[in-house]
Design an enzyme around this catalytic site. Structure first.
Site, PDB file in Angstrom:
ATOM      1  N   LYS A 118       0.749  -1.178   0.023  1.00 41.15           N
ATOM      2  CA  LYS A 118      -0.185   0.045   0.029  1.00 41.15           C
ATOM      3  C   LYS A 118       0.731   1.241   0.076  1.00 41.15           C
ATOM      4  O   LYS A 118       0.545   2.320  -0.541  1.00 41.15           O
ATOM      5  CB  LYS A 118      -1.003  -0.132   1.304  1.00 41.15           C
ATOM      6  CG  LYS A 118      -1.869  -1.133   1.444  1.00 41.15           C
ATOM      7  CD  LYS A 118      -2.774  -1.220   2.567  1.00 41.15           C
ATOM      8  CE  LYS A 118      -1.888  -0.998   3.744  1.00 41.15           C
ATOM      9  NZ  LYS A 118      -1.044  -2.334   4.023  1.00 41.15           N
ATOM     10  N   ARG A 137      -9.532   1.357   8.697  1.00 47.01           N
ATOM     11  CA  ARG A 137      -9.313  -0.027   8.748  1.00 47.01           C
ATOM     12  C   ARG A 137     -10.205  -0.604   9.699  1.00 47.01           C
ATOM     13  O   ARG A 137      -9.743  -1.794  10.197  1.00 47.01           O
ATOM     14  CB  ARG A 137      -8.010   0.228   9.975  1.00 47.01           C
ATOM     15  CG  ARG A 137      -6.512  -0.347   9.013  1.00 47.01           C
ATOM     16  CD  ARG A 137      -5.396   0.234  10.112  1.00 47.01           C
ATOM     17  NE  ARG A 137      -4.425  -0.727  10.027  1.00 47.01           N
ATOM     18  CZ  ARG A 137      -3.113  -0.178   9.218  1.00 47.01           C
ATOM     19  NH1 ARG A 137      -3.336   0.661   8.663  1.00 47.01           N
ATOM     20  NH2 ARG A 137      -2.258  -1.204   9.155  1.00 47.01           N
ATOM     21  N   ARG A 140      12.162  -5.755   4.735  1.00 43.84           N
ATOM     22  CA  ARG A 140      11.847  -4.359   4.894  1.00 43.84           C
ATOM     23  C   ARG A 140      12.796  -3.635   5.745  1.00 43.84           C
ATOM     24  O   ARG A 140      13.256  -4.032   6.781  1.00 43.84           O
ATOM     25  CB  ARG A 140      10.324  -3.844   5.158  1.00 43.84           C
ATOM     26  CG  ARG A 140      10.232  -2.348   5.238  1.00 43.84           C
ATOM     27  CD  ARG A 140       8.595  -1.835   5.354  1.00 43.84           C
ATOM     28  NE  ARG A 140       7.909  -2.666   6.383  1.00 43.84           N
ATOM     29  CZ  ARG A 140       6.516  -2.964   6.305  1.00 43.84           C
ATOM     30  NH1 ARG A 140       5.823  -2.161   5.419  1.00 43.84           N
ATOM     31  NH2 ARG A 140       6.009  -3.279   7.365  1.00 43.84           N
ATOM     32  N   ARG A 169      -0.506  -8.663  13.461  1.00 43.52           N
ATOM     33  CA  ARG A 169      -1.063  -7.627  12.663  1.00 43.52           C
ATOM     34  C   ARG A 169      -1.864  -8.482  11.659  1.00 43.52           C
ATOM     35  O   ARG A 169      -2.681  -7.810  11.137  1.00 43.52           O
ATOM     36  CB  ARG A 169       0.083  -6.719  11.997  1.00 43.52           C
ATOM     37  CG  ARG A 169       0.791  -5.921  12.857  1.00 43.52           C
ATOM     38  CD  ARG A 169       2.074  -5.392  12.356  1.00 43.52           C
ATOM     39  NE  ARG A 169       2.105  -4.621  11.117  1.00 43.52           N
ATOM     40  CZ  ARG A 169       3.017  -4.582  10.347  1.00 43.52           C
ATOM     41  NH1 ARG A 169       4.155  -4.972  10.756  1.00 43.52           N
ATOM     42  NH2 ARG A 169       3.103  -3.900   9.123  1.00 43.52           N
ATOM     43  N   ARG A 224      11.287  -1.743  11.168  1.00 44.90           N
ATOM     44  CA  ARG A 224      10.388  -1.269  11.962  1.00 44.90           C
ATOM     45  C   ARG A 224      10.063  -1.949  13.114  1.00 44.90           C
ATOM     46  O   ARG A 224      10.044  -3.143  13.186  1.00 44.90           O
ATOM     47  CB  ARG A 224       8.977  -1.150  11.279  1.00 44.90           C
ATOM     48  CG  ARG A 224       8.825  -0.023  10.704  1.00 44.90           C
ATOM     49  CD  ARG A 224       7.620   0.335   9.484  1.00 44.90           C
ATOM     50  NE  ARG A 224       6.512  -0.384  10.037  1.00 44.90           N
ATOM     51  CZ  ARG A 224       5.436  -0.155   9.444  1.00 44.90           C
ATOM     52  NH1 ARG A 224       5.411   0.093   8.159  1.00 44.90           N
ATOM     53  NH2 ARG A 224       4.012  -1.059   9.738  1.00 44.90           N
TER      54      ARG A 224
HETATM   55  P1  AP5 Z   1       4.955  -1.592   1.866  1.00 44.79           P
HETATM   56  O1  AP5 Z   1       4.804  -0.587   0.918  1.00 44.79           O
HETATM   57  O2  AP5 Z   1       5.690  -1.154   2.991  1.00 44.79           O
HETATM   58  O3  AP5 Z   1       3.692  -2.437   2.443  1.00 44.79           O
HETATM   59  P2  AP5 Z   1       2.363  -1.638   3.150  1.00 44.79           P
HETATM   60  O4  AP5 Z   1       1.111  -2.509   2.632  1.00 44.79           O
HETATM   61  O5  AP5 Z   1       2.232  -0.402   3.137  1.00 44.79           O
HETATM   62  O6  AP5 Z   1       2.863  -2.435   4.513  1.00 44.79           O
HETATM   63  P3  AP5 Z   1       2.657  -2.016   5.984  1.00 44.79           P
HETATM   64  O7  AP5 Z   1       3.435  -3.130   6.793  1.00 44.79           O
HETATM   65  O8  AP5 Z   1       3.281  -0.436   6.131  1.00 44.79           O
HETATM   66  O9  AP5 Z   1       1.174  -1.866   6.373  1.00 44.79           O
HETATM   67  P4  AP5 Z   1       0.431  -1.731   7.708  1.00 44.79           P
HETATM   68  O10 AP5 Z   1      -0.958  -1.559   6.980  1.00 44.79           O
HETATM   69  O11 AP5 Z   1       0.682  -3.058   8.425  1.00 44.79           O
HETATM   70  O12 AP5 Z   1       1.380  -0.471   8.232  1.00 44.79           O
HETATM   71  P5  AP5 Z   1       0.848   0.701   8.663  1.00 44.79           P
HETATM   72  O13 AP5 Z   1       2.151   1.705   8.509  1.00 44.79           O
HETATM   73  O14 AP5 Z   1      -0.174   1.259   7.821  1.00 44.79           O
HETATM   74  O15 AP5 Z   1       5.919  -2.810   1.317  1.00 44.79           O
HETATM   75  C1  AP5 Z   1       6.506  -3.710   2.136  1.00 44.79           C
HETATM   76  C2  AP5 Z   1       7.826  -4.040   1.595  1.00 44.79           C
HETATM   77  O16 AP5 Z   1       7.811  -4.877   0.346  1.00 44.79           O
HETATM   78  C3  AP5 Z   1       8.606  -3.012   1.411  1.00 44.79           C
HETATM   79  O17 AP5 Z   1      10.067  -3.443   1.817  1.00 44.79           O
HETATM   80  C4  AP5 Z   1       8.434  -2.620   0.018  1.00 44.79           C
HETATM   81  O18 AP5 Z   1       9.714  -2.153  -0.764  1.00 44.79           O
HETATM   82  C5  AP5 Z   1       8.144  -4.171  -0.560  1.00 44.79           C
HETATM   83  N1  AP5 Z   1       7.368  -4.296  -1.538  1.00 44.79           N
HETATM   84  C6  AP5 Z   1       6.251  -3.601  -1.967  1.00 44.79           C
HETATM   85  N2  AP5 Z   1       5.655  -4.003  -2.987  1.00 44.79           N
HETATM   86  C7  AP5 Z   1       6.546  -5.053  -3.683  1.00 44.79           C
HETATM   87  C8  AP5 Z   1       6.356  -5.641  -4.772  1.00 44.79           C
HETATM   88  N3  AP5 Z   1       5.370  -5.547  -5.762  1.00 44.79           N
HETATM   89  N4  AP5 Z   1       7.329  -6.513  -5.036  1.00 44.79           N
HETATM   90  C9  AP5 Z   1       8.253  -6.886  -4.051  1.00 44.79           C
HETATM   91  N5  AP5 Z   1       8.832  -6.112  -2.947  1.00 44.79           N
HETATM   92  C10 AP5 Z   1       7.545  -5.214  -2.966  1.00 44.79           C
HETATM   93  O19 AP5 Z   1       0.463   0.666  10.185  1.00 44.79           O
HETATM   94  C11 AP5 Z   1       1.401   0.484  11.194  1.00 44.79           C
HETATM   95  C12 AP5 Z   1       0.470   0.340  12.491  1.00 44.79           C
HETATM   96  O20 AP5 Z   1       0.145   1.860  12.856  1.00 44.79           O
HETATM   97  C13 AP5 Z   1      -0.504  -0.390  12.422  1.00 44.79           C
HETATM   98  O21 AP5 Z   1      -0.421  -1.830  13.178  1.00 44.79           O
HETATM   99  C14 AP5 Z   1      -1.550   0.277  13.629  1.00 44.79           C
HETATM  100  O22 AP5 Z   1      -1.053  -0.077  15.032  1.00 44.79           O
HETATM  101  C15 AP5 Z   1      -1.209   1.673  13.269  1.00 44.79           C
HETATM  102  N6  AP5 Z   1      -2.163   2.314  12.532  1.00 44.79           N
HETATM  103  C16 AP5 Z   1      -2.134   2.726  11.219  1.00 44.79           C
HETATM  104  N7  AP5 Z   1      -3.139   3.143  10.620  1.00 44.79           N
HETATM  105  C17 AP5 Z   1      -4.043   2.982  11.691  1.00 44.79           C
HETATM  106  C18 AP5 Z   1      -5.762   3.081  11.480  1.00 44.79           C
HETATM  107  N8  AP5 Z   1      -6.354   3.667  10.471  1.00 44.79           N
HETATM  108  N9  AP5 Z   1      -6.354   2.601  12.533  1.00 44.79           N
HETATM  109  C19 AP5 Z   1      -5.648   2.263  13.535  1.00 44.79           C
HETATM  110  N10 AP5 Z   1      -4.293   1.843  13.790  1.00 44.79           N
HETATM  111  C20 AP5 Z   1      -3.654   2.345  12.555  1.00 44.79           C
END
Ligand code: AP5
Length: 234
Positions: free
Chosen positions: A13, A88, A127, A171, A160
């Site tokens: 994402k 979410r 990552r 998660r 992270r």
């Molecule tokens: P990446 O693009 O970083 O993936 P992502 O889907 O953004 O993954 P996240 O782990 O960041 O998502 P998340 O939803 O768990 O975390 P968030 O930060 O929102 O890609 C992952 C890796 O793969 C990277 O190294 C990239 O280079 C690689 N990659 C990408 N695409 C690729 C491809 N096609 N091929 C190969 N490699 C690839 O949330 C973190 C925490 O914040 C949550 O757990 C929660 O505690 C809190 N939080 C955030 N938003 C909310 C909300 N709305 N409500 C409540 N809590 C929240």
């Protein structure tokens, strides 16, 4: 145009949202990034969010909704937004509808990125994040020019805290229980939701998403450079 990128941890994402925003006037609004910035700055929100994030749990809805409402209020009324990691939960989605309606906006598209769990786990394990500028790398396919150093700002790259294997398992479980129900929530809205497989390369994913958005976009800033897409199912 307001677009939600929905999908499990590690599906891409953040990567795809940042690329979509490049070369367009869209605002990439990633709630995880905003929370991590608050943590770095030591704000009350960041301190409260830390314990939930490090356990792999969601930050309480009311904190997140207030944060997004503030962020939206600071944007020009006609600026398109790519929501990454928000909503979410169903209550967050309902709150977003209300906030957008107050601003004369609506959710135009929900793009669900999907990938098998072994792909997600491998990506997350590889990552590397830059605590300085937020850039994201990966030891498998998006390596920095100098090992362990951010290409963009020179900071030391880190894993992270919530990317530890036991936290990742939680998660993924939280995603299945609390976020996946949003798919049904948006499926009821006459074609607003589309699905795309996220296992291909970053470039393939980007082409597929851009194609979907261009097909459906009737207003707002079109992203640049779309040509072809991946297989999708509506
Ligand atoms: P990446 O693009 O970083 O993936 P992502 O889907 O953004 O993954 P996240 O782990 O960041 O998502 P998340 O939803 O768990 O975390 P968030 O930060 O929102 O890609 C992952 C890796 O793969 C990277 O190294 C990239 O280079 C690689 N990659 C990408 N695409 C690729 C491809 N096609 N091929 C190969 N490699 C690839 O949330 C973190 C925490 O914040 C949550 O757990 C929660 O505690 C809190 N939080 C955030 N938003 C909310 C909300 N709305 N409500 C409540 N809590 C929240």
């Amino acid at each position: 145009m307001n677009v939600i990128l929905l999908g499990p941890p590690g599906v891409g994402k953040g990567t795809q949202g940042a690329l979509l925003a490049e070369g367009s006037s869209w605002k990439h609004m990633a709630t995880g990034d905003i929370l991590r910035a608050n943590r770095r700055e030591g704000t009350p929100l960041g301190q409260e969010a830390r314990k939930h994030m490090d356990a792999g749990e969601l930050v309480p809805d009311e904190l997140i909704v207030a944060m997004v409402k503030d962020a939206l209020a600071s944007l020009p009324p006609d600026q398109g937004v790519i929501f990454d990691g928000f909503p979410r939960t169903v209550p967050q989605a309902q709150a977003l509808d209300g906030v957008l309606a107050d601003l004369g906006r609506k959710v135009d598209r929900v793009v669900v990125l999907e990938a098998d769990e072994d792909v997600l786990v491998k990506r997350i394990a590889g990552r590397l994040n830059c605590p300085g500028c937020g850039s994201v790398f990966n030891v498998h396919n998006n390596t920095p020019a100098v090992e362990g150093i951010c290409d963009n700002c020179g900071s030391d790259l880190v894993h992270r805290p919530d990317d530890r294997p036991e936290t990742v398992r939680n998660r993924l479980e939280v995603y299945r229980e609390q976020t996946e129900p949003l798919i049904r929530f948006y499926e009821g809205r006459g074609g607003v939701l589309v699905r795309i497989r996220g296992e291909g390369s970053v470039e393939e994913g980007q082409r597929g998403i851009r194609k979907l958005l261009e097909q459906e976009a009737s207003s707002g800033p079109p992203p640049t450079g779309a040509s072809e897409g991946l297989g999708t199912r509506a």
